[in-house]
Write a protein that holds these residues in place. Sequence first.
Motif, PDB file in Angstrom:
ATOM      1  N   VAL A 232      -7.111 -20.847  -3.056  1.00 26.36           N
ATOM      2  CA  VAL A 232      -7.508 -22.255  -3.178  1.00 26.36           C
ATOM      3  C   VAL A 232      -7.378 -22.765  -4.614  1.00 26.36           C
ATOM      4  O   VAL A 232      -7.809 -23.881  -4.913  1.00 26.36           O
ATOM      5  CB  VAL A 232      -8.957 -22.463  -2.678  1.00 26.36           C
ATOM      6  CG1 VAL A 232      -9.077 -22.064  -1.211  1.00 26.36           C
ATOM      7  CG2 VAL A 232      -9.961 -21.683  -3.520  1.00 26.36           C
ATOM      8  N   LEU A 233      -6.776 -21.975  -5.501  1.00 21.36           N
ATOM      9  CA  LEU A 233      -6.625 -22.411  -6.877  1.00 21.36           C
ATOM     10  C   LEU A 233      -5.622 -23.558  -6.972  1.00 21.36           C
ATOM     11  O   LEU A 233      -4.564 -23.523  -6.349  1.00 21.36           O
ATOM     12  CB  LEU A 233      -6.134 -21.257  -7.752  1.00 21.36           C
ATOM     13  CG  LEU A 233      -7.131 -20.157  -8.100  1.00 21.36           C
ATOM     14  CD1 LEU A 233      -6.450 -19.076  -8.936  1.00 21.36           C
ATOM     15  CD2 LEU A 233      -8.323 -20.730  -8.856  1.00 21.36           C
ATOM     16  N   PRO A 234      -5.925 -24.570  -7.775  1.00 22.95           N
ATOM     17  CA  PRO A 234      -4.943 -25.642  -7.994  1.00 22.95           C
ATOM     18  C   PRO A 234      -3.790 -25.137  -8.855  1.00 22.95           C
ATOM     19  O   PRO A 234      -3.867 -24.071  -9.478  1.00 22.95           O
ATOM     20  CB  PRO A 234      -5.763 -26.712  -8.721  1.00 22.95           C
ATOM     21  CG  PRO A 234      -6.876 -25.967  -9.376  1.00 22.95           C
ATOM     22  CD  PRO A 234      -7.195 -24.819  -8.467  1.00 22.95           C
ATOM     23  N   GLN A 235      -2.724 -25.898  -8.910  1.00 26.25           N
ATOM     24  CA  GLN A 235      -1.553 -25.529  -9.678  1.00 26.25           C
ATOM     25  C   GLN A 235      -1.907 -25.299 -11.139  1.00 26.25           C
ATOM     26  O   GLN A 235      -2.571 -26.109 -11.775  1.00 26.25           O
ATOM     27  CB  GLN A 235      -0.500 -26.632  -9.581  1.00 26.25           C
ATOM     28  CG  GLN A 235       0.817 -26.303 -10.262  1.00 26.25           C
ATOM     29  CD  GLN A 235       1.570 -25.187  -9.544  1.00 26.25           C
ATOM     30  OE1 GLN A 235       1.457 -25.029  -8.331  1.00 26.25           O
ATOM     31  NE2 GLN A 235       2.351 -24.417 -10.300  1.00 26.25           N
TER      32      GLN A 235
ATOM     33  N   TRP B 180     -13.232 -12.892  12.902  1.00 25.54           N
ATOM     34  CA  TRP B 180     -12.897 -13.387  11.578  1.00 25.54           C
ATOM     35  C   TRP B 180     -14.138 -13.858  10.833  1.00 25.54           C
ATOM     36  O   TRP B 180     -15.071 -14.384  11.429  1.00 25.54           O
ATOM     37  CB  TRP B 180     -11.888 -14.543  11.682  1.00 25.54           C
ATOM     38  CG  TRP B 180     -10.719 -14.164  12.533  1.00 25.54           C
ATOM     39  CD1 TRP B 180     -10.508 -14.510  13.840  1.00 25.54           C
ATOM     40  CD2 TRP B 180      -9.630 -13.317  12.164  1.00 25.54           C
ATOM     41  NE1 TRP B 180      -9.344 -13.955  14.307  1.00 25.54           N
ATOM     42  CE2 TRP B 180      -8.783 -13.206  13.292  1.00 25.54           C
ATOM     43  CE3 TRP B 180      -9.278 -12.647  10.995  1.00 25.54           C
ATOM     44  CZ2 TRP B 180      -7.620 -12.458  13.294  1.00 25.54           C
ATOM     45  CZ3 TRP B 180      -8.120 -11.899  10.985  1.00 25.54           C
ATOM     46  CH2 TRP B 180      -7.305 -11.807  12.117  1.00 25.54           C
ATOM     47  N   ARG B 181     -14.146 -13.671   9.502  1.00 25.12           N
ATOM     48  CA  ARG B 181     -15.241 -14.128   8.661  1.00 25.12           C
ATOM     49  C   ARG B 181     -14.745 -15.210   7.703  1.00 25.12           C
ATOM     50  O   ARG B 181     -13.719 -15.043   7.046  1.00 25.12           O
ATOM     51  CB  ARG B 181     -15.818 -12.968   7.848  1.00 25.12           C
ATOM     52  CG  ARG B 181     -16.434 -11.867   8.706  1.00 25.12           C
ATOM     53  CD  ARG B 181     -17.671 -12.364   9.440  1.00 25.12           C
ATOM     54  NE  ARG B 181     -18.728 -12.745   8.524  1.00 25.12           N
ATOM     55  CZ  ARG B 181     -19.710 -11.927   8.133  1.00 25.12           C
ATOM     56  NH1 ARG B 181     -19.740 -10.658   8.556  1.00 25.12           N
ATOM     57  NH2 ARG B 181     -20.651 -12.347   7.324  1.00 25.12           N
ATOM     58  N   ARG B 182     -15.469 -16.313   7.655  1.00 27.46           N
ATOM     59  CA  ARG B 182     -15.097 -17.418   6.765  1.00 27.46           C
ATOM     60  C   ARG B 182     -15.652 -17.132   5.372  1.00 27.46           C
ATOM     61  O   ARG B 182     -16.853 -16.926   5.202  1.00 27.46           O
ATOM     62  CB  ARG B 182     -15.659 -18.727   7.305  1.00 27.46           C
ATOM     63  CG  ARG B 182     -15.278 -19.964   6.508  1.00 27.46           C
ATOM     64  CD  ARG B 182     -15.846 -21.190   7.234  1.00 27.46           C
ATOM     65  NE  ARG B 182     -15.526 -22.432   6.547  1.00 27.46           N
ATOM     66  CZ  ARG B 182     -16.272 -22.972   5.586  1.00 27.46           C
ATOM     67  NH1 ARG B 182     -17.378 -22.352   5.201  1.00 27.46           N
ATOM     68  NH2 ARG B 182     -15.929 -24.108   5.033  1.00 27.46           N
ATOM     69  N   LEU B 183     -14.775 -17.106   4.353  1.00 32.48           N
ATOM     70  CA  LEU B 183     -15.177 -16.837   2.979  1.00 32.48           C
ATOM     71  C   LEU B 183     -15.355 -18.115   2.177  1.00 32.48           C
ATOM     72  O   LEU B 183     -16.318 -18.273   1.425  1.00 32.48           O
ATOM     73  CB  LEU B 183     -14.139 -15.940   2.292  1.00 32.48           C
ATOM     74  CG  LEU B 183     -13.850 -14.588   2.956  1.00 32.48           C
ATOM     75  CD1 LEU B 183     -12.761 -13.849   2.184  1.00 32.48           C
ATOM     76  CD2 LEU B 183     -15.112 -13.747   3.027  1.00 32.48           C
ATOM     77  N   LEU B 184     -14.374 -19.017   2.318  1.00 23.85           N
ATOM     78  CA  LEU B 184     -14.345 -20.297   1.630  1.00 23.85           C
ATOM     79  C   LEU B 184     -13.823 -21.333   2.613  1.00 23.85           C
ATOM     80  O   LEU B 184     -13.335 -20.970   3.689  1.00 23.85           O
ATOM     81  CB  LEU B 184     -13.415 -20.226   0.406  1.00 23.85           C
ATOM     82  CG  LEU B 184     -13.717 -19.186  -0.672  1.00 23.85           C
ATOM     83  CD1 LEU B 184     -12.529 -19.072  -1.623  1.00 23.85           C
ATOM     84  CD2 LEU B 184     -14.969 -19.542  -1.432  1.00 23.85           C
ATOM     85  N   PRO B 185     -13.892 -22.606   2.297  1.00 20.10           N
ATOM     86  CA  PRO B 185     -13.285 -23.591   3.191  1.00 20.10           C
ATOM     87  C   PRO B 185     -11.818 -23.259   3.469  1.00 20.10           C
ATOM     88  O   PRO B 185     -11.014 -23.132   2.535  1.00 20.10           O
ATOM     89  CB  PRO B 185     -13.428 -24.899   2.395  1.00 20.10           C
ATOM     90  CG  PRO B 185     -14.655 -24.684   1.564  1.00 20.10           C
ATOM     91  CD  PRO B 185     -14.602 -23.241   1.170  1.00 20.10           C
ATOM     92  N   ASP B 186     -11.504 -23.027   4.730  1.00 21.01           N
ATOM     93  CA  ASP B 186     -10.157 -22.714   5.204  1.00 21.01           C
ATOM     94  C   ASP B 186      -9.660 -21.333   4.770  1.00 21.01           C
ATOM     95  O   ASP B 186      -8.483 -21.027   4.901  1.00 21.01           O
ATOM     96  CB  ASP B 186      -9.158 -23.791   4.738  1.00 21.01           C
ATOM     97  CG  ASP B 186      -7.843 -23.709   5.504  1.00 21.01           C
ATOM     98  OD1 ASP B 186      -7.874 -23.407   6.720  1.00 21.01           O
ATOM     99  OD2 ASP B 186      -6.781 -23.909   4.879  1.00 21.01           O
TER     100      ASP B 186
ATOM    101  N   ARG C 130     -12.327 -28.311  -6.574  1.00 25.13           N
ATOM    102  CA  ARG C 130     -13.513 -28.495  -5.737  1.00 25.13           C
ATOM    103  C   ARG C 130     -14.560 -27.440  -6.062  1.00 25.13           C
ATOM    104  O   ARG C 130     -14.251 -26.256  -6.205  1.00 25.13           O
ATOM    105  CB  ARG C 130     -13.112 -28.393  -4.266  1.00 25.13           C
ATOM    106  CG  ARG C 130     -14.240 -28.624  -3.285  1.00 25.13           C
ATOM    107  CD  ARG C 130     -13.707 -28.571  -1.866  1.00 25.13           C
ATOM    108  NE  ARG C 130     -14.754 -28.778  -0.882  1.00 25.13           N
ATOM    109  CZ  ARG C 130     -14.557 -28.746   0.431  1.00 25.13           C
ATOM    110  NH1 ARG C 130     -13.329 -28.528   0.912  1.00 25.13           N
ATOM    111  NH2 ARG C 130     -15.565 -28.950   1.262  1.00 25.13           N
ATOM    112  N   ARG C 131     -15.793 -27.856  -6.210  1.00 22.15           N
ATOM    113  CA  ARG C 131     -16.872 -26.930  -6.535  1.00 22.15           C
ATOM    114  C   ARG C 131     -17.247 -26.069  -5.334  1.00 22.15           C
ATOM    115  O   ARG C 131     -17.183 -26.497  -4.192  1.00 22.15           O
ATOM    116  CB  ARG C 131     -18.113 -27.685  -7.010  1.00 22.15           C
ATOM    117  CG  ARG C 131     -17.940 -28.378  -8.351  1.00 22.15           C
ATOM    118  CD  ARG C 131     -19.247 -29.000  -8.791  1.00 22.15           C
ATOM    119  NE  ARG C 131     -19.131 -29.640 -10.101  1.00 22.15           N
ATOM    120  CZ  ARG C 131     -20.141 -30.224 -10.729  1.00 22.15           C
ATOM    121  NH1 ARG C 131     -21.340 -30.259 -10.158  1.00 22.15           N
ATOM    122  NH2 ARG C 131     -19.949 -30.781 -11.917  1.00 22.15           N
TER     123      ARG C 131
ATOM    124  N   ALA D 281     -15.928 -22.227 -12.437  1.00 24.85           N
ATOM    125  CA  ALA D 281     -14.713 -22.783 -13.028  1.00 24.85           C
ATOM    126  C   ALA D 281     -14.956 -23.226 -14.471  1.00 24.85           C
ATOM    127  O   ALA D 281     -15.977 -23.843 -14.781  1.00 24.85           O
ATOM    128  CB  ALA D 281     -14.218 -23.963 -12.200  1.00 24.85           C
ATOM    129  N   ALA D 282     -14.012 -22.882 -15.342  1.00 22.96           N
ATOM    130  CA  ALA D 282     -14.030 -23.337 -16.733  1.00 22.96           C
ATOM    131  C   ALA D 282     -12.748 -24.125 -16.987  1.00 22.96           C
ATOM    132  O   ALA D 282     -11.651 -23.576 -16.865  1.00 22.96           O
ATOM    133  CB  ALA D 282     -14.120 -22.145 -17.677  1.00 22.96           C
TER     134      ALA D 282
END
Length: 304
Positions: A66-69, A37-43, A108-109, A115-116
Motif C-alpha cells: 500500500v506504499l505510495p510511489q 483469509w486474514r485481513r491485515l490492512l485495507p484490501d 493514508r493513516r 509514516a515519516a
Amino acid sequence: MPRHAVLPRRLGFLPFRGSTAVADGLLSRRKLEGRMWRRLLPDVYVHADAFCPDDHRMWCDAVALVLPQGAAIGGLSAAFLWGVDLLPRSPAQTRAVSVAVPLAVSMRRHERITAAHTRLDPGDVVRFANLPVTSPVRTAFDLGRRAPLADALIAVDALLHRRTLKLPALIRYATERAGWPRVTLLRQVLTLAEPLAESPMESRLRLLIIDAGLPRPVAQHDVHDSNGRWLARVDLAYPELLIAIEYEGDHHRERAHFQRDVARLNALHATGWIVLRFTADDVLRHPDRVVAEIGRARRNRRAA
C-alpha cells in the motif's frame, strides 16, 4: 473446477491485494471474506495459516503493498530487514511498520504504519528482499538522528557491526546533509560509533563510561598470555591497565556458557587481568555504581 479453486503458491504464504486477486479471478469476494483469509490492512490479506501477529516481516510485506510511489520501508523496520532487530518488545509496537514517504506525497493513516514524511534523494531507496527499503546508509542516517543519544548510538553501532555499511560512508553522507534536522545529534553519534560492538547493551555500557568522563575503552580486545597465545576476547578493555569490562547477558546463565566463562575468567586472572562484570540491571538501574567501580579499578591499577 472453478478457477479460484486453484490458488497461486504466493497466495498461500505472502500478503496480497484482495482487489487484485478478485480482478484476476483467483478469488471471489465471498471467498476472500471467509475464514481462510486474514485481513491485515485495507484490501491486504494473507492466508490464515501464514498469519502470525508478531511477524514483523509479514507486516512489512503487507505495508509494502500500500506504499505510495517513491515511499519505502524505513527506520527500525528497514534496520530489521537489513538484519538488525531493534524493534520494541511490545507486540503492538512490533506490528507497526516504519515507512519513509516523500514530502509531497500523502499516505493514508493506519495504526500499523508509522509514516515519516522526508526528503528522499536518488539512491536512498533500494530494492531488498523484493521490497522498497531505505538504503543501509540512509537507514543509519535516520536512526542516528533519533533521540535519545543511547538509542541512536545503539542503532548505528548495530548497522555498522552488521557490515551493511562502513563508517566513512555514513560520515560522508551526513556531511553532505549538514543542514538536515538533528544532524548535530548524529555528529555526536559518529564520534562515539563502534563497529565492533556486539550488542545494544555493550553500546549502552560504553556510552555510560564515556559520559562519566572516563577514557574510551577498547572494544572487543584480544588478550594474549606472555607467550603470545590467545586467551580470550573481552567486550571492553583498558589494556594498559589490564582491566576488562564485560556485559553479562542472560545467555551467560546457560550451563555450557557458564562453564566456558569460568575457564576464561581463570585464564584472565592468571595473567593479571581484573575482570569487571555488569548486568543489564547494573547498567540501566545503577549506572553510578558501575562508573564508580570502573573508576576505582583504574585508580587502584595506577597506584599499584
